[in-house]
Design a protein around this motif. Structure first.
Motif, PDB file in Angstrom:
ATOM      1  N   THR A  81       0.838  -1.206   0.000  1.00 32.03           N
ATOM      2  CA  THR A  81       0.000   0.000   0.000  1.00 32.03           C
ATOM      3  C   THR A  81       0.869   1.249   0.000  1.00 32.03           C
ATOM      4  OG1 THR A  81      -1.752  -1.162   1.208  1.00 32.03           O
ATOM      5  CG2 THR A  81      -1.803   1.245   1.248  1.00 32.03           C
ATOM      6  N   TYR A  82       1.901   1.252   0.838  1.00 31.54           N
ATOM      7  CA  TYR A  82       2.818   2.396   0.904  1.00 31.54           C
ATOM      8  C   TYR A  82       3.489   2.637  -0.448  1.00 31.54           C
ATOM      9  CZ  TYR A  82       7.134   4.922   2.003  1.00 31.54           C
ATOM     10  OH  TYR A  82       8.175   5.826   2.000  1.00 31.54           O
ATOM     11  N   ILE A  83       4.016   1.568  -1.054  1.00 31.83           N
ATOM     12  CA  ILE A  83       4.735   1.704  -2.333  1.00 31.83           C
ATOM     13  C   ILE A  83       3.804   2.200  -3.427  1.00 31.83           C
ATOM     14  CG2 ILE A  83       5.958   0.420  -4.132  1.00 31.83           C
ATOM     15  CD1 ILE A  83       7.024  -1.413  -1.867  1.00 31.83           C
ATOM     16  N   ILE A  99      13.262   9.942 -14.268  1.00 29.31           N
ATOM     17  CA  ILE A  99      12.251   9.478 -15.221  1.00 29.31           C
ATOM     18  C   ILE A  99      12.580   8.095 -15.771  1.00 29.31           C
ATOM     19  CG2 ILE A  99      13.339  10.494 -17.260  1.00 29.31           C
ATOM     20  CD1 ILE A  99      10.463  11.312 -18.143  1.00 29.31           C
ATOM     21  N   ASN A 100      13.858   7.714 -15.745  1.00 27.56           N
ATOM     22  CA  ASN A 100      14.265   6.413 -16.271  1.00 27.56           C
ATOM     23  C   ASN A 100      14.336   5.327 -15.191  1.00 27.56           C
ATOM     24  OD1 ASN A 100      14.593   7.404 -18.945  1.00 27.56           O
ATOM     25  ND2 ASN A 100      16.621   8.229 -18.392  1.00 27.56           N
ATOM     26  N   THR A 101      13.871   5.647 -13.989  1.00 33.26           N
ATOM     27  CA  THR A 101      13.899   4.668 -12.904  1.00 33.26           C
ATOM     28  C   THR A 101      12.934   3.515 -13.216  1.00 33.26           C
ATOM     29  OG1 THR A 101      14.373   6.395 -11.268  1.00 33.26           O
ATOM     30  CG2 THR A 101      13.510   4.299 -10.443  1.00 33.26           C
ATOM     31  N   THR A 102      13.439   2.313 -13.084  1.00 31.24           N
ATOM     32  CA  THR A 102      12.596   1.147 -13.375  1.00 31.24           C
ATOM     33  C   THR A 102      11.651   0.868 -12.193  1.00 31.24           C
ATOM     34  OG1 THR A 102      14.188  -0.409 -12.436  1.00 31.24           O
ATOM     35  CG2 THR A 102      14.404   0.134 -14.785  1.00 31.24           C
ATOM     36  N   LEU A 103      10.541   0.194 -12.475  1.00 27.30           N
ATOM     37  CA  LEU A 103       9.585  -0.148 -11.418  1.00 27.30           C
ATOM     38  C   LEU A 103      10.194  -1.087 -10.395  1.00 27.30           C
ATOM     39  CD1 LEU A 103       6.251  -0.655 -13.415  1.00 27.30           C
ATOM     40  CD2 LEU A 103       6.817   1.190 -11.820  1.00 27.30           C
ATOM     41  N   SER A 104      11.048  -1.996 -10.847  1.00 31.05           N
ATOM     42  CA  SER A 104      11.663  -2.940  -9.912  1.00 31.05           C
ATOM     43  C   SER A 104      12.572  -2.212  -8.927  1.00 31.05           C
ATOM     44  CB  SER A 104      12.447  -4.009 -10.667  1.00 31.05           C
ATOM     45  OG  SER A 104      13.489  -3.419 -11.443  1.00 31.05           O
ATOM     46  N   TYR A 105      13.343  -1.234  -9.423  1.00 27.85           N
ATOM     47  CA  TYR A 105      14.210  -0.459  -8.531  1.00 27.85           C
ATOM     48  C   TYR A 105      13.367   0.353  -7.554  1.00 27.85           C
ATOM     49  CZ  TYR A 105      17.597   2.912  -6.794  1.00 27.85           C
ATOM     50  OH  TYR A 105      18.380   3.675  -5.972  1.00 27.85           O
ATOM     51  N   PHE A 134      10.397  -0.301  -6.508  1.00 30.88           N
ATOM     52  CA  PHE A 134       9.751  -1.209  -5.566  1.00 30.88           C
ATOM     53  C   PHE A 134      10.710  -1.628  -4.451  1.00 30.88           C
ATOM     54  CE2 PHE A 134       8.863  -5.548  -4.178  1.00 30.88           C
ATOM     55  CZ  PHE A 134       7.551  -5.432  -3.749  1.00 30.88           C
ATOM     56  N   PHE A 135      11.877  -2.112  -4.804  1.00 29.40           N
ATOM     57  CA  PHE A 135      12.800  -2.620  -3.791  1.00 29.40           C
ATOM     58  C   PHE A 135      13.404  -1.502  -2.950  1.00 29.40           C
ATOM     59  CE2 PHE A 135      12.811  -6.260  -6.742  1.00 29.40           C
ATOM     60  CZ  PHE A 135      12.505  -7.259  -5.841  1.00 29.40           C
ATOM     61  N   ASP A 136      13.575  -0.340  -3.547  1.00 30.62           N
ATOM     62  CA  ASP A 136      14.090   0.793  -2.774  1.00 30.62           C
ATOM     63  C   ASP A 136      13.088   1.216  -1.704  1.00 30.62           C
ATOM     64  OD1 ASP A 136      16.132   2.859  -2.342  1.00 30.62           O
ATOM     65  OD2 ASP A 136      14.556   4.234  -3.001  1.00 30.62           O
ATOM     66  N   ASN A 137      11.792   1.167  -2.041  1.00 34.15           N
ATOM     67  CA  ASN A 137      10.770   1.623  -1.103  1.00 34.15           C
ATOM     68  C   ASN A 137      10.376   0.574  -0.077  1.00 34.15           C
ATOM     69  OD1 ASN A 137       9.502   4.475  -1.664  1.00 34.15           O
ATOM     70  ND2 ASN A 137      10.104   3.619  -3.654  1.00 34.15           N
ATOM     71  N   LEU A 138      10.854  -0.662  -0.275  1.00 30.81           N
ATOM     72  CA  LEU A 138      10.676  -1.628   0.802  1.00 30.81           C
ATOM     73  C   LEU A 138      11.377  -1.140   2.066  1.00 30.81           C
ATOM     74  CD1 LEU A 138      11.143  -5.115  -0.943  1.00 30.81           C
ATOM     75  CD2 LEU A 138       9.020  -4.125  -0.044  1.00 30.81           C
ATOM     76  N   TYR A 139      12.550  -0.544   1.862  1.00 33.90           N
ATOM     77  CA  TYR A 139      13.298   0.000   2.997  1.00 33.90           C
ATOM     78  C   TYR A 139      12.576   1.199   3.605  1.00 33.90           C
ATOM     79  CZ  TYR A 139      16.809   2.743   5.477  1.00 33.90           C
ATOM     80  OH  TYR A 139      17.474   3.487   6.406  1.00 33.90           O
ATOM     81  N   TRP A 140      12.116   2.135   2.751  1.00 34.52           N
ATOM     82  CA  TRP A 140      11.502   3.356   3.258  1.00 34.52           C
ATOM     83  C   TRP A 140      10.134   3.106   3.904  1.00 34.52           C
ATOM     84  CZ3 TRP A 140      14.649   7.130   3.973  1.00 34.52           C
ATOM     85  CH2 TRP A 140      15.734   7.323   3.119  1.00 34.52           C
TER      86      TRP A 140
END
Length: 338
Positions: free
Chosen positions: A80-82, A104-110, A112-118
């Motif tokens: 939900t947060y992501i 703008i070129n950030t991939t969805l996978s990056y 997603f995994f970056d925001n798991l931490y946040w």
């Protein structure tokens, strides 16, 4: 101020201080508008995480004690947060303000995994606050429970003064009545036994079930004197009375109310008392036809008081059902004695 208002006030104070800290950083470090907005959205999303965990995830885990449910809930909060962060910072902000958080070129996978931490701080904060408040609530309930037990013990001690006097007097009356009438002497000695049982004390407040059964028999025998041959009560016991322990006087209120408000002089509709004993449980059922001519509407020991006593002694280990159809009144009690 009640407990709910106090809790709301503390939460408002906490979030006010939290968001004030963000604004203070804006003025101290001369943040730009985009940094302020990104910081604000981050804080709001952590608030969402906090209350999802506080009101839903952790209370459900406490209720069902299911670790899989807890993990599933936390994962759901993370997703939900992501999702919300992507909608706000990568879709809404570029449309309204012309800036985004990630390139703008950030991939969805990056992303997603970056925001798991946040996503972790909001979940952690919700868990800490929930655990702290739950612990305080349990401590408060334990204090109230101890206070109730203390008050009950004091009330019991106060009631012992007159019963002691009456018990001693009954023994004296028995010595006077014995030479005159065996029937009268027998009634007095039974009443004396009732008083002695009421004065019985034990460390855990419980007695052998056999003594409780003997008390019921004596109580019925004394009541039978009023009706003589027109007293119709069927008291049956199924199973073995063998060392089980129960709180003293836990069964008599149901019989007392049945005798007081039921019909006991009709052979076609006898008052029935059934005690069933199993390995680790006790089932007690009292059924009587309602006396329509009964003018005394008092109920002796009220059902709410009985429920409260059972809840104090058998929390989560008893069931009490009452059925009334206008003609018949039935109470059904089950206790876990093991």
């Amino acid at each position: 101020m009640n407990a709910l208002q106090k809790k709301i006030g503390l939460h408002l104070l906490g979030w006010t201080l939290y968001f004030s800290y963000t604004l203070l950083g804006y003025f101290i470090y001369n943040w730009k508008f985009n940094i302020l907005m990104l910081s604000f959205s981050q804080d709001v999303l952590r608030m969402v995480e906090f209350y999802l965990c506080y009101f839903l995830v952790f209370p459900l885990w406490l209720k069902f004690k299911n670790w899989f449910l807890l993990v599933l809930g936390i994962v759901g909060v993370m997703f939900t947060y992501i999702a919300l962060r992507y909608i706000i910072e990568e879709t809404l902000y570029p449309y309204l303000f012309g800036f985004r958080n990630y390139g703008i070129n950030t991939t969805l996978s990056y992303f997603f995994f970056d925001n798991l931490y946040w996503s972790m701080p909001g979940i952690f904060l919700g868990g800490v606050v929930w655990a702290f408040e739950t612990t305080l609530q349990k401590e408060r309930e334990n204090r109230n429970l101890k206070q109730e037990k203390t008050q009950a013990e004091l009330a019991f001690l106060k009631t012992q003064i007159n019963p002691h006097f009456l018990y001693n007097t009954l023994n004296y009356l028995y010595s006077l009545a014995y030479p005159v009438s065996d029937k009268l002497a027998g009634a007095i000695i039974k009443l004396s036994d009732l008083m002695r049982y009421m004065l019985h004390e034990s460390k855990d407040g419980k007695v052998d079930l056999q003594k409780e059964v003997d008390y019921l028999h004596n109580y019925l025998d004394i009541y039978r004197l009023r009706f003589e041959d027109n007293f119709f009560v069927n008291f049956t016991i199924q199973g073995q009375v063998n060392g089980q322990r129960v709180p003293s006087l836990v069964l008599i209120p149901f019989v007392e109310n049945a005798l007081k408000h039921g019909v006991v002089d009709d052979a076609s509709a006898p008052l029935t008392i059934n005690l069933q004993l199993e390995k680790d449980s006790l089932y007690f059922e009292v059924s009587n036809r309602i006396n329509k001519s009964q003018k005394d509407q008092t109920t002796g020991i009220g059902l709410p008081n009985i429920r409260r006593r059972l809840e104090l002694i058998y929390p989560g280990k008893y069931s009490l059902y009452v059925h009334e159809d206008g003609r018949q009144y039935k109470t059904m009690l089950r206790l876990q004695t093991g």
